[in-house]
Scaffold this motif. Structure first.
Motif, short mmCIF file in Angstrom:
data_model
loop_
_atom_site.label_atom_id
_atom_site.label_comp_id
_atom_site.label_asym_id
_atom_site.label_seq_id
_atom_site.Cartn_x
_atom_site.Cartn_y
_atom_site.Cartn_z
N ASP A 172 -0.20 -1.58 -6.92
CA ASP A 172 0.80 -0.52 -7.03
C ASP A 172 0.16 0.85 -6.98
O ASP A 172 0.72 1.79 -6.41
N TYR A 173 -1.02 0.95 -7.55
CA TYR A 173 -1.73 2.23 -7.51
C TYR A 173 -2.03 2.62 -6.05
O TYR A 173 -1.79 3.76 -5.64
N ARG A 189 -3.01 9.72 3.65
CA ARG A 189 -1.72 9.25 4.16
C ARG A 189 -1.82 8.99 5.66
O ARG A 189 -2.25 9.85 6.41
N GLY A 190 -1.45 7.78 6.09
CA GLY A 190 -1.52 7.45 7.52
C GLY A 190 -2.91 7.02 7.97
O GLY A 190 -3.08 6.43 9.02
N LYS A 191 -3.93 7.32 7.16
CA LYS A 191 -5.31 6.96 7.52
C LYS A 191 -5.76 5.70 6.81
O LYS A 191 -6.53 4.92 7.33
N LEU A 192 -5.29 5.55 5.55
CA LEU A 192 -5.68 4.37 4.77
C LEU A 192 -4.65 3.27 5.00
O LEU A 192 -3.47 3.44 4.69
N LEU A 193 -5.10 2.16 5.55
CA LEU A 193 -4.21 1.02 5.80
C LEU A 193 -4.58 -0.09 4.83
O LEU A 193 -5.66 -0.68 4.94
N TYR A 194 -3.70 -0.34 3.88
CA TYR A 194 -3.95 -1.35 2.84
C TYR A 194 -3.35 -2.67 3.29
O TYR A 194 -2.19 -2.72 3.68
N TYR A 195 -4.16 -3.74 3.24
CA TYR A 195 -3.72 -5.04 3.72
C TYR A 195 -4.05 -6.13 2.70
O TYR A 195 -5.07 -6.79 2.81
N PRO A 196 -3.18 -6.27 1.69
CA PRO A 196 -3.42 -7.33 0.71
C PRO A 196 -2.98 -8.68 1.29
O PRO A 196 -2.05 -8.72 2.09
#
Ligand code: A2P
Length: 275
Positions: A172-173, A189-196
């Motif tokens: 969530d963080y 924003r837009g640069k970090l792509l989080y893929y859990p």
């Protein structure tokens, strides 16, 4: 004379003697994610210097001696406190004790952080991939909050593979708070792509990080070109098995391992504490 007030020092809890290779820091926050994972924060000596991605020896004084293990810093170098993510193992020499720490307790923090998951150990590239499983997420929590990373890369992908949804520490963080962060938000924003991704229950992205990389699924989902040593750089941090499998996958595609003596197109570190 029976009404004498107690002297303040008689109420104070005795602090352990701190061995010279360590700073003795005070726990300021503890958060239990699950029955097997927790995070904590502690004060930071202003003399402690580290680079995002490094680890330090941390632990407790037990029977008058330091009992320490390698832990990656979760907190970024600019944070005035330190944060760590740990597993809990019932009979683990350190974590069976560390999991019971409370605000106000003293922890040992090694004075000499080190490690290989550093951007300077990678050749220049366009996309930085951070591939983790379990508590291997820790060094990447520091790196995704390091402004230097966004200056060096056009895009940063953070993969985190776990067994169950509740083990997605910091989910969530990363998804909600970080994009709104006062200083970092705009930069990432837009640069970090989080893929859990989750392997043992239903989730929007399922499967092992290795399978998702091998099949190209993660690239398709994120709209990225297939992984290549020409433009992609990779940092790995997970179990020995995961590191070995991703290493083999990368080397088959022409990636070369970087180190503190020579940069390459990928670097790896094992997620240390298993006991
Ligand atoms: P799986 O559920 O298929 O074993 P652990 O808690 O054992 O450290 O595992 C954390 C995550 O890493 C789990 O999703 C697990 O998947 C996955 N995993 C375990 N071994 C590997 C491997 N060799 N390559 C990629 N992922 C792995």
């Amino acid at each position: 004379m029976d009404a004498l007030p107690l002297a303040p020092q008689s109420q104070a809890v005795a602090k352990p003697a701190i061995p010279p290779a360590f700073f003795g820091e005070t726990v300021t926050w503890v958060h239990h994610w699950t029955e097997s994972q927790f995070s904590f924060r502690c004060t930071r000596d202003p003399a402690l210097r580290f680079v995002a991605g490094q680890f330090a020896m941390i632990g407790l004084v037990v029977d008058g001696k330091p009992l320490v293990r390698a832990y990656s810093m979760v907190s970024p170098p600019w944070d005035e406190e330190l944060e760590f993510l740990s597993i809990k193992v019932a009979n683990g020499p350190l974590t069976s004790r560390l999991q019971h720490i409370k605000v106000g307790d003293t922890v040992l923090i090694g004075k000499k952080p080190t490690g290989t998951l550093l951007t300077e150990n990678l050749l220049p590239g366009r996309t930085l991939w951070m591939v983790s499983t379990g508590t291997g997420l820790a060094p990447f929590m520091s790196l995704i909050r390091e402004p230097d990373v966004y200056e060096k890369y056009e895009r940063v992908v953070l993969m985190h593979g776990v067994r169950e949804v509740k083990e997605l520490a910091y989910h969530d963080y990363i998804e909600r708070e970080l994009p709104e962060h006062e200083f970092l938000g705009e930069m990432l924003r837009g640069k970090l792509l989080y893929y859990p991704s989750v392997t043992r229950e239903a989730f929007r992205t399922q499967g092992r990080v290795t399978t998702l990389l091998e099949s190209g699924q993660v690239c398709r989902d994120l709209g990225l070109a297939a992984l290549s040593p020409e433009q992609d750089r990779v940092m790995l941090c997970g179990s020995e098995a995961m590191n070995a499998d991703v290493k083999a996958l990368l080397e088959a595609r022409g990636f070369t391992e970087g180190s503190n003596s020579e940069p390459g197109t990928y670097v790896l570190e094992k997620a240390f504490v298993t006991k």
